[in-house]
Motif scaffolding. Structure first.
Motif, PDB file in Angstrom:
ATOM      1  N   ILE A  69       0.872  -1.171   0.000  1.00  0.00           N
ATOM      2  CA  ILE A  69       0.000   0.000   0.000  1.00  0.00           C
ATOM      3  C   ILE A  69       0.906   1.217   0.000  1.00  0.00           C
ATOM      4  O   ILE A  69       1.863   1.297   0.779  1.00  0.00           O
ATOM      5  CB  ILE A  69      -0.895   0.016   1.255  1.00  0.00           C
ATOM      6  N   SER A  70       0.653   2.145  -0.915  1.00  0.00           N
ATOM      7  CA  SER A  70       1.506   3.328  -0.943  1.00  0.00           C
ATOM      8  C   SER A  70       0.669   4.588  -0.972  1.00  0.00           C
ATOM      9  O   SER A  70      -0.374   4.653  -1.616  1.00  0.00           O
ATOM     10  CB  SER A  70       2.420   3.284  -2.162  1.00  0.00           C
ATOM     11  N   GLU A 100       5.047   1.931 -10.682  1.00  0.00           N
ATOM     12  CA  GLU A 100       5.499   1.704 -12.049  1.00  0.00           C
ATOM     13  C   GLU A 100       6.894   1.077 -12.057  1.00  0.00           C
ATOM     14  O   GLU A 100       7.201   0.218 -12.863  1.00  0.00           O
ATOM     15  CB  GLU A 100       5.539   3.044 -12.774  1.00  0.00           C
ATOM     16  N   LYS A 101       7.724   1.578 -11.104  1.00  0.00           N
ATOM     17  CA  LYS A 101       9.103   1.068 -11.029  1.00  0.00           C
ATOM     18  C   LYS A 101       9.172  -0.387 -10.594  1.00  0.00           C
ATOM     19  O   LYS A 101       9.979  -1.151 -11.104  1.00  0.00           O
ATOM     20  CB  LYS A 101       9.913   1.917 -10.047  1.00  0.00           C
ATOM     21  N   ILE A 102       8.351  -0.750  -9.620  1.00  0.00           N
ATOM     22  CA  ILE A 102       8.505  -2.105  -9.062  1.00  0.00           C
ATOM     23  C   ILE A 102       7.629  -3.131  -9.765  1.00  0.00           C
ATOM     24  O   ILE A 102       7.756  -4.325  -9.542  1.00  0.00           O
ATOM     25  CB  ILE A 102       8.186  -2.147  -7.541  1.00  0.00           C
ATOM     26  N   ARG A 132      -0.804  -4.199  -5.693  1.00  0.00           N
ATOM     27  CA  ARG A 132      -0.498  -2.793  -5.398  1.00  0.00           C
ATOM     28  C   ARG A 132      -1.781  -1.994  -5.141  1.00  0.00           C
ATOM     29  O   ARG A 132      -2.699  -2.002  -5.945  1.00  0.00           O
ATOM     30  CB  ARG A 132       0.269  -2.186  -6.571  1.00  0.00           C
ATOM     31  N   ILE A 133      -1.794  -1.330  -3.961  1.00  0.00           N
ATOM     32  CA  ILE A 133      -2.958  -0.523  -3.591  1.00  0.00           C
ATOM     33  C   ILE A 133      -2.484   0.896  -3.290  1.00  0.00           C
ATOM     34  O   ILE A 133      -1.437   1.074  -2.659  1.00  0.00           O
ATOM     35  CB  ILE A 133      -3.668  -1.122  -2.353  1.00  0.00           C
ATOM     36  N   TYR A 191      -4.010  -2.048  -8.323  1.00  0.00           N
ATOM     37  CA  TYR A 191      -5.153  -2.941  -8.179  1.00  0.00           C
ATOM     38  C   TYR A 191      -6.363  -2.177  -7.664  1.00  0.00           C
ATOM     39  O   TYR A 191      -7.489  -2.379  -8.091  1.00  0.00           O
ATOM     40  CB  TYR A 191      -4.765  -4.071  -7.234  1.00  0.00           C
ATOM     41  N   ARG A 192      -6.141  -1.261  -6.715  1.00  0.00           N
ATOM     42  CA  ARG A 192      -7.256  -0.600  -6.068  1.00  0.00           C
ATOM     43  C   ARG A 192      -6.822   0.723  -5.438  1.00  0.00           C
ATOM     44  O   ARG A 192      -5.627   0.910  -5.223  1.00  0.00           O
ATOM     45  CB  ARG A 192      -7.751  -1.503  -4.940  1.00  0.00           C
ATOM     46  N   PHE A 193      -7.733   1.615  -5.171  1.00  0.00           N
ATOM     47  CA  PHE A 193      -7.328   2.775  -4.382  1.00  0.00           C
ATOM     48  C   PHE A 193      -8.220   2.936  -3.157  1.00  0.00           C
ATOM     49  O   PHE A 193      -9.375   2.512  -3.136  1.00  0.00           O
ATOM     50  CB  PHE A 193      -7.286   4.047  -5.235  1.00  0.00           C
TER      51      PHE A 193
END
Lengths: 368, 134
Positions: free
Chosen positions: A58-59, A73-75, A84-85, A106-108
């Motif tokens: 989660i970022s 995008e990088k990872i 990725r959320i 995937y989601r926000f």
């Protein structure tokens, strides 16, 4: 027991530049998941490197060095399976929607977050990760099984056939060298049986290849294909003294599954040679065809033994054998009809008992 | 034409070598047949033979599946050697594999003349001899 449970649950990495958010996230979810935190992208990469149990990342979107979307995008290509959320305020929603649509995220979750929604998102993410993972595992083991089967089939094709061909070679030699009538008779029986076993090996391989060739579309040159087939049977005893004619009229490129077409034609042509009338002179096998890019119409005809009216339906059945003399395996036309079905074509059989047989194939060409 | 001619057969299967040798003697007993049951031996022979001796070789028949060095490797070595000689020899690869076209895909670059499915027969030898005018 605990390990298994943890494996099912998995770990979450949370990246945010605000230490307060990291602390509150950790204290809220630490009972449910293993939580790792990082306050910038560099730290996050380090954490990913050392914790392979992370399933969901989660970022925060707004961070000073890179945005959350940029970080993902990088990872993305290094850790494609991790879910990725993104966490974001309303003002960044457009950038994030874009990222979701491109498949980077995937989601926000919007800020400030609702604990239940976050938990739901993490759980969905972990489920997705687990599903992806087990699918990848299954694909891999399926691929391994396929490869092993391939190896097996090729070793059948070579290792089983190699000694068989030596036996045939010796029997051929014996026929040249010996004069004793009884011995010749015995060797001729041996050759017959070798031929039968060899036919069986051919058909197993053909069948295997036919059922494993996916939707391959190859450019097919019928003249080339037929001469390849003839090369492999021209030294066979049944081909001696038979006139072979090919008239294929092919101007356009024709695309279809080469393996299946080869299976069909080689079975039909070798049958035409095999079922000749022994005492007949002027024996012939003829292949004529008209090929356009949309259809191939091929006719294989002979003046051999022919098929009785009441047997015409039966010849396409598995294990049906037309002759009593042990030359066939009863699989040939069964495999042909299976292959034709896969090719989406039709087969038509015209035959007069004692006069000859004419088989007409119509096969559709695939567009590029 | 009293030219001496020879054919080389390389195969790890001794029985197939014997079959080849005897069939050839039925077709034309003036042809000298060299047989090798391992790749090492034929490579050594190539190395140590006199040019005049090699010049008599018109045809090489080499089994594909052999231990240590496979037929492709041996054929490449043979062709390499003959490229330096005034007269070329034709190289054919032998195999009991059903779909030789599959084998062909493995090695498109090879300069061999062709592939022959086993068993070798009198008819085949007659065709080859006619084609390469032994």
């Amino acid at each position: 027991m605990i390990d298994f449970k943890q494996e099912q649950i998995g770990a979450v990495l949370y990246v945010d530049d605000e230490q307060n958010n990291l602390n509150s996230f950790r204290s809220t979810f630490r009972r449910d998941y293993r939580i790792y935190t990082a306050n910038n992208a560099v730290e996050a990469l380090k954490s990913l490197k050392s914790h392979s149990d992370i399933k969901v990342i989660i970022s925060d979107q707004r961070m000073p060095d890179v945005t959350g979307v940029e970080f993902f995008e990088k990872i993305r290509y290094i850790y494609p399976n991790k879910v990725r959320i993104i966490l974001t305020g309303y003002s960044d929603i457009k950038a994030v929607m874009d990222a979701i649509n491109k498949g980077q995220v995937y989601r926000f979750i919007d800020k400030p977050w609702n604990n239940n929604l976050v938990k739901l998102a993490i759980q969905d993410g972990i489920d997705l990760f687990n599903t992806r993972h087990s699918l990848a595992d299954k694909n891999e083991s399926l691929q391994t099984a396929y490869n092993e089967l391939d190896k097996f089939v090729y070793s059948v094709s070579h290792d089983l056939r190699s000694p068989l061909m030596s036996i045939l070679g010796i029997a051929n030699l014996a026929e040249l060298d010996l004069e004793d009538k009884k011995a010749l008779e015995y060797f001729s029986s041996i050759k017959g049986m070798v031929g039968k076993l060899d036919g069986y090996i051919h058909q197993i391989i053909d069948h295997y290849k036919g059922s494993h060739s996916m939707d391959n579309s190859d450019s097919i040159d019928f003249n080339g294909l037929i001469s390849e087939i003839i090369d492999s049977i021209k030294y066979h005893p049944s081909a001696q003294g038979v006139d072979f004619r090919v008239e294929i009229n092919q101007l356009d490129e024709f695309r279809s599954n080469r393996m299946n077409i080869k299976t069909v034609l080689s079975n039909l042509i070798s049958n035409a040679f095999k079922y000749q009338r022994e005492e007949e002179s002027g024996k012939f096998v003829k292949v004529i065809g008209d090929v356009t890019s949309s259809q191939a119409k091929i006719t294989v005809s002979d003046n051999g033994v022919g098929i009785k009216e009441d047997k015409k339906e039966e010849v396409f059945n598995m294990f049906y054998r037309a002759k009593q003399d042990n030359t066939g395996t009863g699989l040939g036309l069964f495999i042909v009809s299976e292959a034709i079905e896969k090719l989406g074509g039709t087969i038509n059989l015209e035959s007069e008992y004692g006069k000859g047989t004419e088989i007409t194939l119509k096969l559709p060409g695939k567009s590029e | 034409m009293s030219e001496k001619l020879s054919i080389v057969i390389v195969d790890d299967n001794e029985i197939d070598l014997m079959i080849g040798e005897r069939l050839l003697s039925r077709v034309d007993d003036s042809i000298v047949v060299y047989t090798f049951s391992c790749a090492d031996d034929v490579l050594l022979w190539l190395e140590n033979s006199k040019i005049e001796e090699l010049a008599e070789v018109t045809l090489f028949l080499i089994d594909i599946y052999m231990p240590v060095f496979n037929g492709f490797y041996v054929a490449d070595k043979v062709i390499e050697k003959f490229e330096k000689l005034p007269k070329q020899a034709a190289c054919y690869l032998l195999s009991a594999t059903i779909d030789i076209s599959d084998t062909r895909k493995i090695n498109r670059n090879s300069k061999v003349q062709g592939y022959i499915g086993k068993p070798i027969t009198v008819h085949l030898f007659k065709d080859l001899i006619l084609k390469h005018r032994l």
